[in-house]
Design a protein around this motif. Structure first.
Motif: not given
Length: 190
Positions: A77-90, A112-126
């Motif tokens: 992860p680079y500058r956030g929860i996901a891979a560098d966007t340039g690397t994703c393009f490549e 998904s664990d990193r997204v859960l951390e990003y949301y401060g654990g505030q993930v709910q089932r719809d």
């Protein structure tokens, strides 16, 4: 040494010690029997505007990828929860050409664990049972190190993804996972 050229994708070009990290990766790649190809190795001439310089770098990197036979992508992860966007393009660019793809991440937590951390654990089932963040957006939960298209695209084409565990201060300098995926690439390509 084989004549297989491996494109080394990742955010290393942005690091303050990028020259040293890229050289270490190139040395390891050569020692494994491949020819390393790394973006940023050759300078792009100054251009009249920043956009023109960016366009020149983009063209050069595509030329380097076109000349390569496979890719190893750093999906740490680079500058956030996901891979560098340039690397994703490549990674997508090389996969679209049918070239073998391999990847690694120095972050052991899945996406998904990193997204859960990003949301401060505030993930709910719809109402239908799908996980959603407080903004209502679906949380991808497939036990993969990044977006399913990255890991899925690599593995469905016979490549491999390695998740390492680097110390926080060595997230982009620890090369243990890189070495592991490089060995897998050698076993499959050489």
């Amino acid at each position: 040494m084989s004549d297989i050229r491996i494109y080394l994708a990742g955010p290393e070009v942005f690091l303050p010690n990028s020259v040293e990290i890229r050289q270490a990766k190139k040395d390891l790649t050569s020692a494994q029997g491949f020819i390393p190809v790394a973006p940023g190795d050759d300078d792009v001439a100054d251009q009249p505007t920043p956009k023109q310089k960016g366009m020149a770098i983009s063209a050069r990197d595509e030329m380097l990828m076109d000349s390569s036979d496979a890719i190893i992508a750093n999906l740490t992860p680079y500058r956030g929860i996901a891979a560098d966007t340039g690397t994703c393009f490549e990674l997508g660019y090389m996969s679209a050409q049918g070239k073998p793809a391999f990847a690694y991440s120095n972050e052991p937590k899945n996406h998904s664990d990193r997204v859960l951390e990003y949301y401060g654990g505030q993930v709910q089932r719809d109402a239908s049972g799908l996980p959603r963040g407080p903004d209502g957006l679906l949380v991808e939960d497939f036990d993969m190190i990044d977006n399913l298209m990255l890991q899925g695209g690599i593995e469905r084409r016979g490549g491999a993804v390695v998740a390492g565990q680097a110390a926080a201060d060595a997230m982009f300098s620890d090369l243990a996972a890189f070495v592991e995926v490089l060995k897998i690439a050698a076993a499959r390509l050489l």
